[in-house]
Design an enzyme around this catalytic site. Structure first.
Site, PDB file in Angstrom:
ATOM      1  N   VAL A  15       0.940  -1.158   0.087  1.00  0.00           N
ATOM      2  CA  VAL A  15       0.100   0.084  -0.059  1.00  0.00           C
ATOM      3  C   VAL A  15       0.711   1.192  -0.148  1.00  0.00           C
ATOM      4  O   VAL A  15       1.917   1.492   0.798  1.00  0.00           O
ATOM      5  CB  VAL A  15      -1.090  -0.014   1.374  1.00  0.00           C
ATOM      6  N   ASP A  16       0.624   2.301  -0.903  1.00  0.00           N
ATOM      7  CA  ASP A  16       1.599   3.198  -1.156  1.00  0.00           C
ATOM      8  C   ASP A  16       0.967   4.491  -0.402  1.00  0.00           C
ATOM      9  O   ASP A  16      -0.215   4.912  -0.428  1.00  0.00           O
ATOM     10  CB  ASP A  16       1.618   3.764  -2.650  1.00  0.00           C
ATOM     11  N   LYS A  43       5.588  -3.273  -6.753  1.00  0.00           N
ATOM     12  CA  LYS A  43       5.981  -3.346  -8.086  1.00  0.00           C
ATOM     13  C   LYS A  43       5.200  -4.423  -8.974  1.00  0.00           C
ATOM     14  O   LYS A  43       4.658  -4.196  -9.908  1.00  0.00           O
ATOM     15  CB  LYS A  43       7.467  -3.389  -7.999  1.00  0.00           C
ATOM     16  N   GLU A 143      11.129  -7.419  -4.820  1.00  0.00           N
ATOM     17  CA  GLU A 143      10.455  -7.099  -3.651  1.00  0.00           C
ATOM     18  C   GLU A 143      10.008  -8.285  -2.815  1.00  0.00           C
ATOM     19  O   GLU A 143       9.517  -8.318  -1.790  1.00  0.00           O
ATOM     20  CB  GLU A 143       9.207  -6.113  -3.813  1.00  0.00           C
ATOM     21  N   THR A 223      15.433   0.690 -18.860  1.00  0.00           N
ATOM     22  CA  THR A 223      14.502   1.533 -19.324  1.00  0.00           C
ATOM     23  C   THR A 223      15.472   3.090 -18.539  1.00  0.00           C
ATOM     24  O   THR A 223      16.032   3.062 -17.439  1.00  0.00           O
ATOM     25  CB  THR A 223      13.349   1.698 -18.235  1.00  0.00           C
ATOM     26  N   GLY A 225      13.805   6.319 -18.573  1.00  0.00           N
ATOM     27  CA  GLY A 225      12.960   7.507 -18.336  1.00  0.00           C
ATOM     28  C   GLY A 225      12.632   8.193 -19.503  1.00  0.00           C
ATOM     29  O   GLY A 225      12.167   7.641 -20.496  1.00  0.00           O
ATOM     30  N   GLY A 254       8.009   2.616 -14.208  1.00  0.00           N
ATOM     31  CA  GLY A 254       8.637   1.615 -14.791  1.00  0.00           C
ATOM     32  C   GLY A 254       7.732   0.310 -14.640  1.00  0.00           C
ATOM     33  O   GLY A 254       7.798  -0.620 -15.581  1.00  0.00           O
ATOM     34  N   ASP A 255       6.850   0.268 -13.660  1.00  0.00           N
ATOM     35  CA  ASP A 255       5.957  -0.987 -13.629  1.00  0.00           C
ATOM     36  C   ASP A 255       4.913  -0.975 -14.676  1.00  0.00           C
ATOM     37  O   ASP A 255       4.419  -1.917 -15.102  1.00  0.00           O
ATOM     38  CB  ASP A 255       5.016  -0.921 -12.334  1.00  0.00           C
ATOM     39  N   SER A 294      -2.731   5.856 -11.840  1.00  0.00           N
ATOM     40  CA  SER A 294      -2.384   6.360 -12.974  1.00  0.00           C
ATOM     41  C   SER A 294      -2.291   5.553 -14.500  1.00  0.00           C
ATOM     42  O   SER A 294      -1.941   6.332 -15.421  1.00  0.00           O
ATOM     43  CB  SER A 294      -1.006   7.117 -12.778  1.00  0.00           C
TER      44      SER A 294
HETATM   45  O1  RIB Z   1       7.444   1.146  -8.540  1.00  0.00           O
HETATM   46  C1  RIB Z   1       6.465   1.770  -7.793  1.00  0.00           C
HETATM   47  C2  RIB Z   1       6.411   0.825  -6.672  1.00  0.00           C
HETATM   48  O2  RIB Z   1       7.534   0.917  -5.706  1.00  0.00           O
HETATM   49  C3  RIB Z   1       5.602   1.619  -5.356  1.00  0.00           C
HETATM   50  O3  RIB Z   1       4.005   1.229  -6.037  1.00  0.00           O
HETATM   51  C4  RIB Z   1       5.692   1.117  -4.186  1.00  0.00           C
HETATM   52  O4  RIB Z   1       4.793   0.202  -3.649  1.00  0.00           O
HETATM   53  C5  RIB Z   1       7.130   0.205  -4.388  1.00  0.00           C
HETATM   54  O5  RIB Z   1       6.909  -0.959  -4.530  1.00  0.00           O
END
Ligand code: RIB
Length: 309
Positions: A15-16, A43, A143, A223, A225, A254-255, A294
């Site tokens: 969760v961000d 990610k 991660e 990548t 940017g 990036g994701d 987004s």
């Molecule tokens: O790449 C962006 C992501 O990195 C975020 O959503 C955060 O949770 C981290 O995993």
């Protein structure tokens, strides 16, 4: 009509907790922030959502905590139409969380607290075999424990499934283990940490990609940017230019790139076109605030793709 891709993501869900501000506190200092945003991230989860929005069938293999965020994360997957059968809840452990700080130019800094993500094991991948074995592509990031990533690469290869390794966040990697992946896709920072070489310029990125190929990687995409992405293989190296947009938040770009690239390839589009499309999909994500929220849907993307020629 392109075939529908089936993507399995073996990866993280967070969760961000995103704060937007012009300045950030020094040690011992408390300051007021401008704006806050709470959203689903991680990610792995972001890549799964991007792939789903691009039109793929998607299955997620992940671990969340037994806190407020765990069941909400599973519900989020389900509401997006992502198969969450193999998203487990780890009792007594927190979910992954990511405090994120975004500057006015859209640049971000992220601290990931892995929580339950760290418990995703090779056995969890094996348990998810009924789903993962059907995929045309397996996507992984860093991660979760690296031994789980390595196991998933072996699983992919022994089942003849394309696999994409995104070494994010950056950490030293065993080249022998990831060398079997079809694609190794770091950003500049991840490429630097992986190789120990600076990646400040396009020429640096080319040298770095050559080094990775010498370590046994089959295809490398770095990548870069707003400079685009660079693809390297036995035939040579090519820079795929970026699309110009007005960025407000680069978190998750990036994701967006990885998730959409997996889908375009899985649909059978040529690699270069898939990369160009992924560049655009990622760029569009930076024009909106947040990570998963987004990302645009396929119809909106195709309109933009056509209008950009
Ligand atoms: O790449 C962006 C992501 O990195 C975020 O959503 C955060 O949770 C981290 O995993």
């Amino acid at each position: 009509m392109a075939r529908q891709s089936l993507i399995a993501v073996v990866g993280s869900a967070n969760v961000d907790l995103t704060t937007f501000n012009d300045v950030f506190p020094r040690p011992g200092e408390t300051i007021f922030g401008k704006k806050f945003d709470l959203g689903f991230g991680g990610k792995g989860a972001n890549q799964a959502v991007a792939a789903r929005l691009c039109g793929a069938n998607v299955g997620m293999v992940a671990k969340v905590g037994s806190d407020l965020f765990g069941p909400a994360t599973i519900k989020n997957f389900e509401s997006q139409g992502i198969d969450a059968t193999y998203v487990g809840i780890a009792e007594g452990v927190s979910s992954g969380v990511a405090p994120i700080f975004v500057e006015p130019n859209g640049q971000n800094r992220i601290i990931v607290v892995k929580g339950a993500n760290d418990l995703l094991s090779p056995e969890d991948v094996d348990a998810a075999a009924p789903l993962v074995r059907k995929a045309d592509t397996i996507v992984m990031q860093f991660e979760i424990p690296l031994r789980t990533v390595y196991h998933a690469v072996r699983f992919a290869k022994s089942n003849g499934i394309r696999c994409i390794v995104n070494p994010a966040p950056a950490q030293p990697v065993d080249f022998k283990e990831v060398g079997a992946a079809d694609y190794f896709i770091p950003n500049e920072t991840e490429a630097e940490v992986t190789t120990g070489m600076p990646v400040k310029s396009i020429d640096d990125a080319k040298r770095c990609a050559e080094f990775l190929l010498r370590q046994g990687m089959r295809r490398v995409v770095i990548t870069l940017g707003e400079r685009g992405s660079l693809v390297a293989g036995a035939e040579g190296i090519e820079l795929i230019p970026a699309y110009k947009v007005q960025a407000v938040d680069t978190t998750g770009a990036g994701d967006a790139f990885i998730g959409s690239f997996a889908v375009f390839l899985g649909e059978g589009l040529p690699e270069k076109e898939s990369l160009r499309r992924a560049n655009l999909y990622a760029a569009l994500s930076t024009t909106k605030v947040g990570t998963q929220k987004s990302f645009c849907g396929r119809a909106e993307f195709e309109k933009e793709w056509l209008s950009r020629g």
